[in-house]
Design a protein around this motif. Sequence first.
Motif, short mmCIF file in Angstrom:
data_model
loop_
_atom_site.label_atom_id
_atom_site.label_comp_id
_atom_site.label_asym_id
_atom_site.label_seq_id
_atom_site.Cartn_x
_atom_site.Cartn_y
_atom_site.Cartn_z
N UNK A 338 0.82 -1.20 0.00
CA UNK A 338 0.00 0.00 0.00
C UNK A 338 0.86 1.26 0.00
N UNK A 339 1.91 1.27 0.83
CA UNK A 339 2.79 2.43 0.89
C UNK A 339 3.53 2.62 -0.43
N UNK A 348 -1.21 12.18 -6.01
CA UNK A 348 -2.52 11.53 -6.20
C UNK A 348 -2.69 10.33 -5.29
N UNK A 349 -1.59 9.80 -4.80
CA UNK A 349 -1.67 8.65 -3.91
C UNK A 349 -2.32 8.94 -2.58
N UNK A 362 -5.69 2.18 -2.22
CA UNK A 362 -4.44 1.93 -1.51
C UNK A 362 -4.36 2.66 -0.17
N UNK A 363 -4.86 3.90 -0.03
CA UNK A 363 -4.92 4.50 1.31
C UNK A 363 -5.74 3.65 2.28
N UNK A 367 -4.50 2.09 5.80
CA UNK A 367 -5.20 2.29 7.06
C UNK A 367 -5.53 0.95 7.73
N UNK A 368 -5.85 -0.05 6.91
CA UNK A 368 -6.25 -1.36 7.43
C UNK A 368 -5.07 -2.18 7.93
N UNK A 369 -3.89 -1.97 7.35
CA UNK A 369 -2.74 -2.84 7.61
C UNK A 369 -2.35 -2.95 9.08
N UNK A 370 -2.29 -1.84 9.85
CA UNK A 370 -1.91 -1.99 11.26
C UNK A 370 -2.84 -2.91 12.03
N UNK A 371 -4.14 -2.86 11.71
CA UNK A 371 -5.08 -3.75 12.40
C UNK A 371 -4.80 -5.21 12.07
#
Length: 413
Positions: A338-339, A348-349, A362-363, A367-371
Amino acid sequence: MNFDDTPQEAAFRASARAWIAANAPVELADELGRVPSGRFQLKNRDVVQVSCAWQKKKADAGWACLHWPKDYGGRGALPIERVIWQQEEGVFGRLGAIFAVGQGMCGPTLMTYATEEQKRGLLPKIASGEEIWCQLFSEPWGGSDLAGLRTRAERDGKSWIVNGQKIWTSGAQHAEYGILITRTDPAVPKHQGLTMFFLNMKSPGIEIRPIKQISGQSDFNEVYFTDVRIPDSQRLGAVGNGWNVSLTTLMNERMSIGATVATGFPELFALCCEIETEEGLAVDDPAVRSRLATWAARASGLTHTTYRAISALSRGERPGPENSIGKLVGGTMLQEIAAFAMDLRGAAGQLTDPEHPLGGQFPSMLFRAPAVRIAGGTDEILRNIIAERVLGLPGDIRVDKGVPFNKIPTKGR
């Protein structure tokens, strides 16, 4: 190695494909293809209602929880048939996110420890999506130390009285039932004084408070228990054996998360084939291709590790510590991809509007990845499990080992 379908597998695939084509909510296909991993919202539809309707339709036709026994709402399918179904269901499989805890974690625990009457009464409704379940484990004071929990259950005749607090409980606001681990004996070492129950989430004394996430959604919740009464008949396993019961849940949780986490690799590859850089298409850049190759290898490894785990389940085995690998790799990969994708897009990312051609996906993954990296055990916990229980390396020093829970020094207790 031959990955072609056998004649029997091809017939099963054709049957699944035909049924999905005739029954899936195809009007949602494009939107579902754009949503990030995990729980999500639909633009003009209630995602819970849509998900429940799709799950019920699958159950009525025999396509829900394929690997479960028929008596419990499944199909008794072979492991490869389960894999084929997941491949064919595609984006519509994302409608199953709200049932992931019940079907992937609570269900296997009930199959192992509930009475036969309870299994026949509860499991078919989990499989059909008629009842949503949650998992009441984590607590504010425990961090990654599940065995350090303080929610207590005290015996009162044929019932137990529960007081305490749980946190990060996914889907509690939608759940009819939950499995709950409590402390029933504080005078023994922390792993020995735990007991597991299942309970109705509408029971008097339960308060659910949604937690607002960075994505703007509220998938997680705080849950408070004030003199909640649970019948002893709803106890799972022996009194004081809750830790062993919880291992069944945790191993299935890690396998479930590792098997279902969307790493974002297909979306990244498609982006690299479309986006222009100063040197041409991103996919033609050697540095980008090197990163893609690394993630492609990891994605392939995750896929086949999942297949191996599914095969083990078909032999009646409990998911083992090796399933920590999938969640550890998948969660990290999701965050990295995602990053990287956001960096490729430049300014635009940062767009978060899913209606924008370059925005949202992708944002939301980032945001979901840490969870994903915390749920079911943090990266650090999983590395310890892999080191100690898979590789056989020496364990961490644990100063509270063998010490009664109520004698462990804890500031503020």
